[in-house]
Write a protein that holds these residues in place. Structure first.
Motif, short mmCIF file in Angstrom:
data_model
loop_
_atom_site.label_atom_id
_atom_site.label_comp_id
_atom_site.label_asym_id
_atom_site.label_seq_id
_atom_site.Cartn_x
_atom_site.Cartn_y
_atom_site.Cartn_z
N PHE A 53 0.79 -1.09 0.17
CA PHE A 53 0.06 -0.17 0.00
C PHE A 53 0.81 1.32 -0.21
O PHE A 53 0.77 2.18 -0.81
CB PHE A 53 -0.79 -0.01 1.27
N ALA A 54 1.88 1.16 0.80
CA ALA A 54 2.80 2.58 0.97
C ALA A 54 3.37 2.80 -0.40
O ALA A 54 3.72 3.83 -0.96
CB ALA A 54 3.73 2.08 2.02
N THR A 55 3.79 1.64 -1.20
CA THR A 55 4.73 1.77 -2.27
C THR A 55 3.68 2.25 -3.32
O THR A 55 3.95 3.21 -4.17
CB THR A 55 5.15 0.36 -2.73
N ALA A 56 2.50 1.58 -3.52
CA ALA A 56 1.47 1.87 -4.47
C ALA A 56 1.15 3.41 -4.26
O ALA A 56 0.84 4.09 -5.41
CB ALA A 56 0.26 0.99 -4.54
N ALA A 57 1.08 3.96 -3.09
CA ALA A 57 0.29 4.97 -2.91
C ALA A 57 1.25 6.22 -2.53
O ALA A 57 0.85 7.22 -2.18
CB ALA A 57 -0.68 5.02 -1.58
N ARG A 58 2.62 6.04 -3.07
CA ARG A 58 3.56 7.03 -2.56
C ARG A 58 3.47 8.20 -3.11
O ARG A 58 4.12 9.32 -2.57
CB ARG A 58 4.76 6.37 -2.82
N THR A 59 2.93 8.50 -4.29
CA THR A 59 2.64 9.63 -4.94
C THR A 59 1.72 10.76 -4.05
O THR A 59 2.07 11.87 -3.89
CB THR A 59 2.47 9.70 -6.41
N ALA A 60 0.45 9.87 -3.85
CA ALA A 60 -0.53 10.90 -3.26
C ALA A 60 0.00 10.94 -1.67
O ALA A 60 -0.49 12.06 -1.12
CB ALA A 60 -1.84 9.81 -3.04
N TYR A 61 0.59 9.97 -1.21
CA TYR A 61 0.98 9.92 0.40
C TYR A 61 2.29 9.58 0.39
O TYR A 61 2.72 8.51 0.53
CB TYR A 61 0.15 8.90 1.06
N PRO A 62 3.19 10.70 0.51
CA PRO A 62 4.56 10.17 0.55
C PRO A 62 4.76 9.64 1.97
O PRO A 62 4.21 9.88 2.96
CB PRO A 62 5.30 11.81 0.96
N PRO A 63 5.73 8.57 2.04
CA PRO A 63 5.66 7.70 3.13
C PRO A 63 6.27 8.14 4.34
O PRO A 63 6.21 7.74 5.26
CB PRO A 63 6.72 6.53 2.42
N GLY A 64 7.07 9.39 3.99
CA GLY A 64 7.71 10.08 5.53
C GLY A 64 6.51 10.89 6.05
O GLY A 64 6.52 11.46 7.06
N GLY A 65 5.47 11.28 5.23
CA GLY A 65 4.61 12.15 5.83
C GLY A 65 3.66 11.76 7.07
O GLY A 65 3.40 10.77 7.21
N ALA A 66 3.40 12.84 7.93
CA ALA A 66 2.84 12.68 9.09
C ALA A 66 1.24 12.37 9.15
O ALA A 66 0.90 11.40 9.76
CB ALA A 66 2.84 14.08 9.97
N ARG A 67 0.89 12.52 7.77
CA ARG A 67 -0.49 12.15 7.51
C ARG A 67 -1.01 11.11 6.62
O ARG A 67 -1.76 11.07 6.07
CB ARG A 67 -1.38 13.50 6.87
N HIS A 68 0.19 10.39 6.81
CA HIS A 68 -0.09 8.92 5.83
C HIS A 68 -1.12 8.12 6.41
O HIS A 68 -1.33 7.81 7.69
CB HIS A 68 1.20 8.26 5.69
N PRO A 69 -1.92 7.53 5.46
CA PRO A 69 -3.17 6.70 6.31
C PRO A 69 -2.59 5.58 6.98
O PRO A 69 -3.45 5.21 7.91
CB PRO A 69 -3.91 6.08 4.71
N LEU A 70 -1.59 5.02 6.77
CA LEU A 70 -1.03 3.77 7.42
C LEU A 70 -0.49 4.31 8.88
O LEU A 70 -0.35 3.42 9.94
CB LEU A 70 0.14 3.16 6.83
N ARG A 71 -0.59 5.60 9.30
CA ARG A 71 -0.33 5.92 10.64
C ARG A 71 -1.63 6.27 11.41
O ARG A 71 -1.69 6.45 12.50
CB ARG A 71 0.44 7.61 10.47
N ARG A 72 -2.80 6.11 10.56
CA ARG A 72 -4.01 6.13 11.39
C ARG A 72 -4.87 4.95 11.07
O ARG A 72 -6.08 4.92 11.73
CB ARG A 72 -4.92 7.53 11.16
N LEU A 73 -4.63 4.03 10.22
CA LEU A 73 -5.38 2.99 9.81
C LEU A 73 -4.60 1.53 9.97
O LEU A 73 -3.33 1.74 9.69
CB LEU A 73 -5.94 2.96 8.38
N ASN A 74 -5.30 0.60 10.24
CA ASN A 74 -4.49 -0.65 10.36
C ASN A 74 -4.46 -1.18 8.94
O ASN A 74 -5.36 -0.79 8.20
CB ASN A 74 -5.36 -1.60 10.91
#
Ligand code: A3P
Length: 297
Positions: A53-74
């Protein structure tokens, strides 16, 4: 056995998986750019879902970003479990997913819908496997969350004789191993222990396989390391969303989210089984995998 199992097309499916499996097999239409993440339970599904998910979504959600979906969703709430979706009659949700779609299943390769595995109509499948000894330990801890009196010895025996959730395990692993040998561009075969040793290298393999290799600029920006860090065991286990008491993931049989993050290491089997048990399980796998090119220990 531990759950009610039914022999379905050569594998022991939990009774409650059968209806969803049948509908999935009959009705799923793959898109050429779909990526299905596959695994035997407790072999790294959650980690693979997060990494993909992090790899596929990395343009919309930079993996280092504080607001990444994986920081608030399982991770299980970021990548849908296909058979569960079919079981609950929500296949419209799959249709509504934007391409390229990411989904996961615990079914063996042989039970995937024919259009998925057919060369002309199929899509890509990424599989993760794990040392069966650590899988048994992980499976026991997981099942115990729902059935506290479950004995380790009983889980061990059911894996040894094949009558375990989507078992026999060796046939499950072999189904994907053979697919990856036959068509490596269509089936990726990852190993949990390799991922622990070299997470960055495996993220690059996954990204290439998904048709989204990291560019030189992304490499220079440290994006691979950022994906690895975002999805690391300590990072994910420590999130509020995955803390004990934070809620459940999954719908067939909802499990507390913290149950997906236990130890996250290789070799914990030594704390649970005698050398004789380990030798017996290793021996079974050696025999079953003989001549296939796949080796565990
Ligand atoms: P242990 O029980 O050995 O700790 P699955 O996701 O297929 O259910 O597998 C769960 C196993 O993967 C558990 O193993 C869990 O701790 C481990 N795991 C979960 N997330 C992980 C991560 N981000 N990195 C490494 N291992 C992880």
């Amino acid at each position: 056995s531990i759950l009610e199992l039914r022999l379905y097309q050569g594998f022991w499916l939990p009774e409650h998986w059968v209806p969803g499996t049948i509908v999935f097999q009959r009705r799923f239409t793959p898109r050429p750019d779909d990526v299905i993440l596959a695994s035997y339970p407790k072999c790294g599904t959650t980690w693979l879902k997060a990494l993909a998910f992090a790899t596929a979504a990395r343009t919309a959600y930079p993996p280092g970003g504080a607001r990444h979906p994986l920081r608030r969703l399982n991770p299980h709430d970021c990548v849908p479990f296909i058979d569960e979706i079919f079981a609950s009659g929500e296949e419209a949700k799959l249709e509504a997913l934007p391409s390229p779609r990411l989904m996961n299943t615990h079914l063996p390769y042989a039970l995937l819908p024919a259009p998925v595995t057919a060369t002309a109509t199929g899509c890509r499948v990424a599989y993760v496997c794990r040392d069966p000894k650590d899988m048994v330990v992980s499976l026991w801890h997981f099942l115990r969350r729902a059935k506290p009196d479950l004995l380790f010895a009983d889980t061990f025996e059911s894996v040894c004789d094949g009558t375990v959730v989507v078992g026999p395990v060796w046939d499950h692993v072999l189904s994907y191993w053979r697919a990856s040998v036959a068509a490596p561009d269509r089936a990726l075969f990852l190993r949990y222990e390799d991922m622990l040793r070299d997470p960055g290298g495996n993220v690059r393999r996954l990204a290439e396989f998904m048709g989204r290799p990291f560019s030189a600029a992304e490499e220079a920006a440290g994006d691979v390391a950022a994906v690895v860090e975002l999805c690391s065991f300590d990072e994910m286990k420590g999130l509020e969303v995955n803390r004990p008491g934070s809620g459940t993931a999954g719908r067939y049989r909802p499990m507390p989210r913290d149950a997906f993050f236990r130890k996250g290491v290789a070799g914990d089997w030594a704390n649970h089984m005698t050398p004789e048990m380990a030798a017996r399980l290793d021996g079974i796998f050696r025999e079953k995998l003989q001549g296939t090119g796949l080796i565990f220990s």
